[in-house]
Structure formats: structure tokens, C-alpha cells
Scaffold this active site. Structure first.
Site, PDB file in Angstrom:
ATOM      1  N   SER A 229       0.842  -1.193   0.000  1.00  0.00           N
ATOM      2  CA  SER A 229       0.000   0.000   0.000  1.00  0.00           C
ATOM      3  C   SER A 229       0.878   1.244   0.000  1.00  0.00           C
ATOM      4  CB  SER A 229      -0.897   0.030   1.255  1.00  0.00           C
ATOM      5  OG  SER A 229      -1.685  -1.129   1.347  1.00  0.00           O
ATOM      6  N   SER A 267      -3.639  -3.513  -3.250  1.00  0.00           N
ATOM      7  CA  SER A 267      -2.901  -2.361  -2.740  1.00  0.00           C
ATOM      8  C   SER A 267      -3.853  -1.325  -2.161  1.00  0.00           C
ATOM      9  CB  SER A 267      -2.079  -1.724  -3.866  1.00  0.00           C
ATOM     10  OG  SER A 267      -1.231  -0.713  -3.359  1.00  0.00           O
ATOM     11  N   ASP A 269      -4.145   2.302  -1.650  1.00  0.00           N
ATOM     12  CA  ASP A 269      -3.531   3.551  -2.107  1.00  0.00           C
ATOM     13  C   ASP A 269      -4.435   4.710  -1.696  1.00  0.00           C
ATOM     14  OD1 ASP A 269      -1.599   1.934  -3.420  1.00  0.00           O
ATOM     15  OD2 ASP A 269      -2.979   1.694  -5.099  1.00  0.00           O
TER      16      ASP A 269
END
Length: 345
Positions: A229, A267, A269
Site C-alpha cells: 500500500s 494495494s 492507495d
């Protein structure tokens, strides 16, 4: 600090850097770390204080963008609804969010005896990335005293790399961590600052791009996914409203693409932007408050400078992170050592 000129890495920056090339070039912003490092433990806490006063009583206007929502951050819902931040912003590892949030709540209660008694509760802001590739994340080593340490030592100068919340992070096949940068923007005869701070823990090994040059960071590993991340914070003293701050945060996606991310399925983000120029009081006798905003037709300079700051902050997080061996013998090179060994790749 940011990315030193002697690094040899050219990001083709268009906008001038601030004097420190750190998020703390924005007046009032301070950053502190608590770093836990040794054996299988590589973790910690990073604290970002939006200004030097009481954030609960004097909130900063903010916006957030969840670019890919594989994450466990606390406090984003209220930013989306009210467009304000009322506590320091803390960054840590995924399984320590609960501990850190409780410690930050206690910190806020001590400074604000009215919380939960004569006024509402407090919306703490805690962000995270998974440092389990290098850290004994199941050990829950971050404790309340580490939150206090990070808050207490917050200042204008701070370390980057494998420190604080970034101690155990991995990014694009290399050692990740905390990185920061800043850019200066002229508007109406005045110079304003946009600063960025990231905790980098994302990306597929082999995809790293710096200044348009590709670096093969796979080094024989079998890892192929875009894992991990990134938390991206943007601070500014530009008078932006919450809508414009959300738009600025959203542009962080461009910086991610420039360094080689495609925001993979797993991920988290997340980008958060705030301004110190528009502050909202918790208590007011007025019904109507005066705030300023940027003229939208001229805001492209703000977006571009913000993208540059986030891009450099990501590269700086790699550049300042030292090579680390962590739990289960996992070993990740820092960017400087990688370039010394394999710079021609």
C-alpha cells in the site's frame, strides 16, 4: 532533505523546491517518529501535526481520495463528509491501527476535557500499511508510549527512509519507508508551498521508474504482484476548499503511475490533502464563516506541483531507506545500495 542533488536521480522537476524539501516547509506542519528496530521487529509510528495549535479546536480543511481501497485506515469517513481534520495524522502498520487510535484518542482527551461531555467525540485519523514482509507484525510491538514519543518529538526537521511507520515497509522490490518533498507555487504575487509525505509499501518488483528510466528490481525474486500500500499526505498553505483538496489528493495517482505503480488489486492507495490556510473553529458564535478558495481555472499549477512533490517523496523514501534484513530472513536493498550494485539495469 528530500532527494539530494548529488543523488544523480533526475526527476525533471519543473517547480522549485522548498528550503528543506520536506512537508514541513509548509509553515506550522511538524513531523515526528517512533522507530522500533531490532531482530524481527521493524515497525513504528510517524506523526504529522497539521499546525502547532489544538487541532480539535482549530480544524484544518481537508480532502481524501481512496485510489484503491484495500486498507484499514481510521477517520476517512468524516473527512469525506465534513472536509476537516481535527487530530494529528498518524501512520503505522496494519495490525497496530487499534492501539495507535486508542493512544491518539487519549492524547486528544487530555487536551480537550469537553470531548464526549459538553461536545461531540473526536475523529482520530490513523493510516496504515502492512509491514509484515520485514516485521513481526503479529507481535503487536507498537504500544501507546510509541505514539506519545512520535507526537512529542515532532518538529520541522525529521528523518526519511526506514524510520517511524516506514521502518518495515517494502516498495517496488526495494526497501520502502517514509519520504517527503515540497514545491513552491506563485499566486497573486505571493509564494505558497505544497508539501508531501508518503509511507511507501507498494508496487510490483521490476516496475520502478525514476525520471523516466526503468530499473529492474526483481533480483531473482518470485514476487510478481503489486503488493502492499501507500499513504500519501499533501499539506499546503494555499487557500483551497475541501472540494479542491479532494481534487489535489486524487492527482496523487499520477505520481504513482510515474514511478511504476498500476494500483494493483491488493494495494491500499490512499491520499489525504489539507490546508493550513482555511481553519474551522470547533466553537463559533457566527453562523457564517469566511473561507477563501483558489480560482479553479488557474488551479492546474497546484495540481502539477502536487504531483511533483508526491513523486519525489516516493523516490526519496527509497533513496533514504537503508538495506534491511527482517523476519524470516527477508532482505531488501535500499535504493542507494541497489544503484551502487546494479545502476545500469
Amino acid at each position: 532533505m528530500g532527494l539530494p542533488e548529488h543523488s544523480g536521480l533526475d526527476l525533471h522537476a519543473k517547480w522549485p523546491r522548498g528550503p528543506r524539501d520536506l512537508i514541513t516547509d509548509v509553515p506550522g506542519v511538524r513531523v515526528g517518529h517512533a522507530t522500533l528496530k531490532g531482530g524481527d521487529v521493524h515497525t513504528g509510528v510517524t506523526a504529522v501535526l497539521p499546525h502547532g495549535g489544538n487541532c480539535f479546536r482549530e480544524k484544518v480543511m481537508a480532502g481524501a481520495s481512496v485510489i484503491n481501497g484495500f486498507g484499514k485506515s481510521v477517520g476517512l469517513i468524516q473527512i469525506e463528509e465534513l472536509g476537516t481534520i481535527e487530530t494529528p495524522i498518524l501512520l503505522t502498520n496494519t495490525l497496530s491501527v487499534g492501539t495507535v487510535c486508542e493512544a491518539l484518542t487519549q492524547y486528544m482527551l487530555e487536551d480537550n476535557p469537553d470531548i464526549g461531555v459538553t461536545t461531540g467525540t473526536v475523529n482520530c485519523l490513523v493510516t496504515e500499511c502492512n509491514d509484515g514482509r520485514l516485521n513481526d507484525i503479529r507481535g503487536l510491538h507498537v504500544r501507546p508510549e510509541h505514539v506519545r514519543q512520535a507526537l512529542a518529538c515532532a518538529g520541522e526537521d525529521f528523518q526519511e527512509g526506514a524510520v517511524g511507520g516506514g521502518t518495515g515497509m517494502v516498495c517496488l522490490g526495494l526497501k520502502g519507508g517514509i519520504g517527503s518533498a515540497s514545491r513552491l507555487v506563485e499566486a497573486d504575487g505571493r509564494t505558497y508551498t505544497i508539501g508531501a509525505l508518503v509511507m511507501s509499501n507498494f508496487g510490483e518488483p521490476g516496475n520502478l521508474v525514476i525520471g523516466g528510466k526503468h530499473y529492474d528490481t526483481r533480483l531473482g525474486r518470485e514476487e510478481k504482484k503489486d503488493q502492499g500500500s501507500i499513504i500519501m499526505l499533501l499539506a499546503t498553505d494555499l487557500p483551497l476548499n475541501e472540494r479542491q483538496l479532494k481534487r489535489l489528493a486524487k492527482r496523487s495517482t499520477v505520481a504513482l503511475g510515474r514511478v511504476g505503480s498500476y494500483c494493483g488489486n491488493g494495494s491500499g492507495d490512499i491520499a489525504i490533502a489539507f490546508t493550513t490556510a482555511n481553519r474551522l473553529p470547533h466553537y463559533s458564535e457566527k453562523c457564517v464563516l469566511d473561507v477563501k478558495m483558489f480560482y479553479d481555472e488557474n488551479i492546474d499549477r497546484v495540481f502539477e506541483a502536487g504531483v511533483e512533490a508526491v513523486e519525489e517523496a516516493i523516490v526519496s523514501s527509497l533513496y533514504h531507506a537503508e538495506t534491511t534484513t527482517g523476519i524470516r530472513g527477508n532482505h531488501y536493498l535500499g535504493l542507494q545500495e541497489f544503484l551502487a550494485r546494479y545502476g545500469g539495469l
